[in-house]
Structures are given as structure tokens and as C-alpha cells.
Design a protein around this motif. Structure first.
Motif, mmCIF file in Angstrom:
data_model
loop_
_atom_site.group_PDB
_atom_site.id
_atom_site.type_symbol
_atom_site.label_atom_id
_atom_site.label_comp_id
_atom_site.label_asym_id
_atom_site.label_seq_id
_atom_site.Cartn_x
_atom_site.Cartn_y
_atom_site.Cartn_z
ATOM 1 N N ASP A 1 1.723 4.728 -11.804
ATOM 2 C CA ASP A 1 0.424 4.314 -11.519
ATOM 3 C C ASP A 1 0.170 5.090 -9.936
ATOM 4 O O ASP A 1 -0.912 4.720 -9.266
ATOM 5 C CB ASP A 1 -0.243 3.301 -11.648
ATOM 6 C CG ASP A 1 0.512 2.166 -10.862
ATOM 7 O OD1 ASP A 1 1.862 2.366 -10.484
ATOM 8 O OD2 ASP A 1 -0.093 1.001 -10.923
ATOM 9 N N SER A 2 1.283 5.333 -9.362
ATOM 10 C CA SER A 2 1.227 5.471 -7.771
ATOM 11 C C SER A 2 0.222 6.876 -7.782
ATOM 12 O O SER A 2 0.418 7.753 -8.521
ATOM 13 C CB SER A 2 2.448 5.876 -7.244
ATOM 14 O OG SER A 2 3.262 6.759 -7.524
ATOM 15 N N ASP A 3 -0.255 7.067 -6.624
ATOM 16 C CA ASP A 3 -1.072 8.195 -6.050
ATOM 17 C C ASP A 3 0.078 9.414 -6.424
ATOM 18 O O ASP A 3 -0.608 10.357 -6.843
ATOM 19 C CB ASP A 3 -1.384 8.218 -4.713
ATOM 20 C CG ASP A 3 -2.659 7.235 -4.598
ATOM 21 O OD1 ASP A 3 -3.409 7.182 -5.490
ATOM 22 O OD2 ASP A 3 -2.560 6.439 -3.701
ATOM 23 N N SER B 1 5.266 5.501 -4.204
ATOM 24 C CA SER B 1 6.631 5.473 -4.999
ATOM 25 C C SER B 1 6.527 6.295 -6.188
ATOM 26 O O SER B 1 5.855 6.770 -6.623
ATOM 27 C CB SER B 1 6.317 3.970 -5.483
ATOM 28 O OG SER B 1 7.585 3.620 -6.385
ATOM 29 N N THR B 2 7.792 6.961 -6.214
ATOM 30 C CA THR B 2 8.364 7.749 -7.458
ATOM 31 C C THR B 2 8.763 6.877 -8.728
ATOM 32 O O THR B 2 9.049 7.283 -9.644
ATOM 33 C CB THR B 2 9.164 8.751 -7.137
ATOM 34 O OG1 THR B 2 10.392 8.141 -6.677
ATOM 35 C CG2 THR B 2 8.445 9.840 -6.150
ATOM 36 N N ASP C 1 3.785 1.465 -1.401
ATOM 37 C CA ASP C 1 4.457 1.616 -2.630
ATOM 38 C C ASP C 1 3.361 2.296 -3.550
ATOM 39 O O ASP C 1 3.536 3.202 -4.278
ATOM 40 C CB ASP C 1 4.837 0.237 -3.105
ATOM 41 C CG ASP C 1 5.614 0.297 -4.457
ATOM 42 O OD1 ASP C 1 6.584 0.998 -4.397
ATOM 43 O OD2 ASP C 1 5.203 -0.454 -5.238
ATOM 44 N N ARG C 2 2.046 1.719 -3.523
ATOM 45 C CA ARG C 2 0.965 2.197 -4.362
ATOM 46 C C ARG C 2 0.749 3.623 -4.313
ATOM 47 O O ARG C 2 0.316 4.419 -5.088
ATOM 48 C CB ARG C 2 -0.231 1.497 -4.424
ATOM 49 C CG ARG C 2 -0.254 -0.054 -4.897
ATOM 50 C CD ARG C 2 -1.512 -0.590 -4.745
ATOM 51 N NE ARG C 2 -2.129 -1.046 -3.477
ATOM 52 C CZ ARG C 2 -1.746 -2.032 -2.809
ATOM 53 N NH1 ARG C 2 -0.934 -3.246 -3.302
ATOM 54 N NH2 ARG C 2 -2.024 -2.238 -1.451
ATOM 55 N N GLN C 3 1.084 4.130 -2.996
ATOM 56 C CA GLN C 3 0.573 5.606 -2.742
ATOM 57 C C GLN C 3 1.686 6.444 -3.113
ATOM 58 O O GLN C 3 1.586 7.631 -3.493
ATOM 59 C CB GLN C 3 0.112 5.783 -1.311
ATOM 60 C CG GLN C 3 -1.016 4.938 -0.900
ATOM 61 C CD GLN C 3 -1.640 5.009 0.284
ATOM 62 O OE1 GLN C 3 -0.728 5.343 1.339
ATOM 63 N NE2 GLN C 3 -2.685 4.387 0.833
ATOM 64 N N GLU D 1 0.865 -1.225 -0.076
ATOM 65 C CA GLU D 1 0.029 -0.006 0.173
ATOM 66 C C GLU D 1 0.914 1.248 0.130
ATOM 67 O O GLU D 1 0.612 2.248 -0.704
ATOM 68 C CB GLU D 1 -0.965 -0.029 1.156
ATOM 69 C CG GLU D 1 -2.062 1.168 1.285
ATOM 70 C CD GLU D 1 -2.979 0.770 0.228
ATOM 71 O OE1 GLU D 1 -3.559 1.893 -0.126
ATOM 72 O OE2 GLU D 1 -3.070 -0.089 -0.524
ATOM 73 N N ARG E 1 7.028 4.054 -9.824
ATOM 74 C CA ARG E 1 5.982 3.656 -10.653
ATOM 75 C C ARG E 1 4.909 4.601 -11.117
ATOM 76 O O ARG E 1 4.365 5.374 -10.316
ATOM 77 C CB ARG E 1 5.131 2.394 -9.776
ATOM 78 C CG ARG E 1 4.670 2.969 -8.452
ATOM 79 C CD ARG E 1 4.017 1.508 -7.613
ATOM 80 N NE ARG E 1 2.830 1.210 -8.275
ATOM 81 C CZ ARG E 1 2.257 0.150 -7.816
ATOM 82 N NH1 ARG E 1 2.806 -0.556 -6.627
ATOM 83 N NH2 ARG E 1 1.227 -0.115 -8.190
ATOM 84 N N GLU F 1 2.861 9.806 -8.233
ATOM 85 C CA GLU F 1 3.330 10.061 -9.319
ATOM 86 C C GLU F 1 2.073 10.366 -10.400
ATOM 87 O O GLU F 1 2.502 11.388 -11.309
ATOM 88 C CB GLU F 1 3.995 8.688 -9.939
ATOM 89 C CG GLU F 1 5.394 8.674 -9.601
ATOM 90 C CD GLU F 1 6.116 9.714 -9.932
ATOM 91 O OE1 GLU F 1 6.730 10.126 -11.234
ATOM 92 O OE2 GLU F 1 6.596 10.600 -9.149
ATOM 93 N N ARG F 2 0.816 10.086 -10.266
ATOM 94 C CA ARG F 2 -0.052 10.830 -11.020
ATOM 95 C C ARG F 2 -0.427 12.270 -10.520
ATOM 96 O O ARG F 2 -0.478 12.986 -11.584
ATOM 97 C CB ARG F 2 -1.521 9.902 -10.531
ATOM 98 C CG ARG F 2 -1.548 8.433 -11.193
ATOM 99 C CD ARG F 2 -2.871 7.916 -11.179
ATOM 100 N NE ARG F 2 -3.067 7.542 -9.544
ATOM 101 C CZ ARG F 2 -4.099 8.050 -9.003
ATOM 102 N NH1 ARG F 2 -4.837 9.338 -9.804
ATOM 103 N NH2 ARG F 2 -4.234 7.763 -7.816
#
Length: 348
Positions: free
Chosen positions: A85-87, A80-81, A76-78, A74, A83, A89-90
Motif C-alpha cells: 500500500d505504499s505510494d 517502501s517496496t 515508509d508509507r511513501q 511517513e 508494503r 508500490e501502488r
């Protein structure tokens, strides 16, 4: 501040010295390890581990592993720079004058980053990712060399926490800034892991992610968790100082692993947001002890950015337990803040 001098290790000049860093492995105890469980794996380009004392009725290692991996996934998904699709990076891909709904964790870290930026007079900043890319250290970095001053000036228009604001559950920006949580994410993850372990009834543990760690309670034989701060040696690893921790987190930041040399000068991945360039002072590493792994992580980076004197003044003013190693012509000068000596000096 307490101080002493260590001899110079020539490996420092080639970047092979590990510095005064925390050994991820805990110094061995003398008791029976039958009830001590160890789990670990890969995360954030490095590793994580949890050592805990298991009593009857507590979670087995497989269950602990699943919980920790869920937390790290979680994070990583929020945050991480690395990937797209992370929060974060979007958000970074948005132009200026944009907003995006964010999870509470992101907004919390933005608040911590703003506090540290204000307290460091702008030297510490979460929006230096474009500078790191320009100098070759970031996720999109392509080369390691001194960029042209015009390129630095252009990127500096997209740097600064003042360009960020929180609007309810949204993060907004008035310039095309990019946020990098690398100085906070691992510490934040360790705090979440520690809280989850305690919610599972695990009161004796040492949790670590990418070198950031937090310990609670004791080992199976009742002895404390002991962490080694490693001294520079050219022949073997030597524990310059061994500290006992219970209820505290420990974080070390240093400039000795990710850097390049040009014209005889060292340029590291540690940036001062005010100058738009890597720091050039002689402070090689900083270790911070704090109840929060998140704050230990951020503060160790902040102090490393500030340099020897500003860091010492900040640690004393804010009562931070900090341990410094500084390069000198005759060796390494080791200093510790009054708060550090009060916390660990009497028993270590």
C-alpha cells in the motif's frame, strides 16, 4: 588519490567481514553524559538512533522519539517496496502508459535518481527492482542463482529511467517499470530528521538510520562527533580511520553482506543497470561524506556500481569526498579522493 594496503582477512571470502563501514555507535567521549540523550528504535529492516545534547527548554527524549517515528512512518508509507500500500508500490503495480499522483518527496527522489543515472551513463538506475527480484535480491526474489539470458533480456525491457517522467504532481511511465528507492530512502529520512531536530532548537546531534548518518555541532563536553571506519580484522574490531564531522552526512555502501557464490564468482545485490547483472569488479565498499545524507546515500551506491577506476574518476571530476576499499591479491587497497583528504585529512 591517497592509497595504502591492508592484509587480507579470510572472513571476506565467506561474507562475514563487516568491511570499511561506519560504526553506528559514536566513539566514547570523555565528558559528562548527563545532558546527552539517546533515543532509537527499528526502521526499514534495521535500526535508527538519535543522540543529542539537551539543554534547559529543549525537547525531552519522548518528544524527539515521537517526531522521528512520525517521519520514519511517513517515509515508509511513501517509499517502501516491502508494503503493497505504499505510494511507490501502488505505482509499481500499474501497467505501462500509466500515471499516478505522488507526494513531493517521491518526485524529488525521482529527480535525484535521474541525475545520478545520467551522470553514471546509465549504470545507476532506480528501476532495477525487477532485475533484483529475478536474481533473488528484491522484495519478490525467490532464489539466488544466475538467471537465463532470455529472462534477463525480457526484464531489461522494463528497466531504465528514460521510461519515467514527471507531469505536474504525477509520476508517469511508458513501460511497466518498477521504482526502488533503497539507495536513497534512508539518507532522505536522515536529512528530514536532521531538519526537524534543528527546527526543535536541537543544534548538537548525531542522527542515524540504517547506517546512514548526519552530525551537527558537538557532544556535551564540546568535543566533536567522531565516526569510526572499521578495518577488516579476524580477531577484533579496529578503527582503521576515525573522522570528525560537523554539518556533514556519512554513508557507506558495500557488497559484502548480501550476495551469493556460484562457480567461484561472487554475485552481490549491487546492480549495473546497463548490463542487467550484479557488478563483478573488486571494489568492496565506498564511504561518502557530503552535506546531504540523501546525496551521500545515492553517491556511495553510484560509486560502488562504477568500480575502482570509474569511481575514482567520478569522485575527482565531481569533487566528491570518497573513501574506497578494493580487493587485491595481496590484501585490501585503501584509497581516498582528494576531496576526502581535504575535508578530513588535516584533523583526522
Amino acid at each position: 588519490m591517497a592509497a595504502m594496503v591492508l592484509r587480507r582477512d579470510e572472513d571476506l571470502l565467506t561474507g562475514r567481514w563487516a568491511g570499511l563501514v561506519m560504526l553506528a555507535a559514536v566513539l566514547a567521549g570523555c565528558g559528562n553524559d548527563d545532558t546527552q540523550e539517546v533515543v532509537g528504535g527499528a526502521t526499514m529492516g534495521s535500526t535508527w538512533s538519535v543522540k543529542y545534547v539537551r539543554h534547559a527548554g529543549l525537547a525531552d527524549p519522548g518528544q524527539v522519539r515521537r517526531e522521528v517515528e512520525g517521519i520514519l512512518g511517513e517515509v515508509d508509507r511513501q517509499l517502501s517496496t516491502y508494503r503493497n500500500d505504499s505510494d511507490i508500490e501502488r505505482f509499481n503495480a500499474l501497467p505501462g502508459d500509466s500515471c499516478q499522483a505522488m507526494p513531493a518527496s517521491v518526485l524529488e527522489l525521482i529527480g535525484v535518481g535521474e541525475k545520478l543515472s545520467v551522470e553514471s551513463e546509465g549504470s545507476y538506475d532506480l528501476t532495477v527492482e525487477p532485475l533484483m527480484n529475478l536474481w533473488g535480491f528484491g522484495p519478490q526474489g525467490r532464489q539466488e542463482k544466475i538467471p537465463a539470458s532470455a529472462a534477463v533480456a525480457e526484464v531489461m525491457q522494463r528497466v531504465g529511467h528514460q521510461h519515467l517522467r514527471i507531469d505536474g504532481e504525477r509520476l508517469c511511465k511508458d513501460a511497466a517499470v518498477e521504482v526502488d528507492f533503497n539507495s536513497l530512502a534512508a539518507g532522505y529520512a536522515v536529512d528530514i530528521i536532521a531538519a526537524r531536530l534543528q527546527a526543535m532548537g536541537i543544534d548538537n546531534y548525531l542522527a542515524e538510520a540504517t547506517g546512514e548518518l548526519k552530525a551537527q555541532g558537538s557532544k556535551p563536553d564540546g568535543s566533536p562527533w567522531r565516526i569510526a571506519l572499521e578495518a577488516p580484522r579476524d580477531d577484533r574490531q579496529v578503527a582503521e580511520r576515525v573522522i570528525e564531522i560537523d554539518g556533514y552526512a556519512v554513508s557507506t555502501s558495500g557488497d559484502y553482506r548480501n550476495y551469493f557464490l556460484q562457480d567461484g564468482r561472487r554475485y552481490s545485490h549491487t546492480f549495473d543497470a546497463r548490463s542487467g547483472a550484479p557488478v563483478l569488479h573488486d571494489l568492496a565498499s565506498v564511504t561518502v561524506i557530503h552535506p546531504s545524507a540523501l546525496m551521500a546515500d545515492g553517491l556511495s551506491t553510484l560509486l560502488l556500481i562504477l568500480g575502482p577506476q570509474r569511481a575514482a574518476d567520478y569522485a575527482q571530476t565531481h569533487d566528491i569526498a570518497a573513501f574506497f576499499v578494493e580487493r587485491a591479491d595481496t590484501g585490501f587497497v585503501i584509497r581516498s579522493s582528494p576531496a576526502f583528504e581535504r575535508l578530513v585529512g588535516a584533523k583526522n
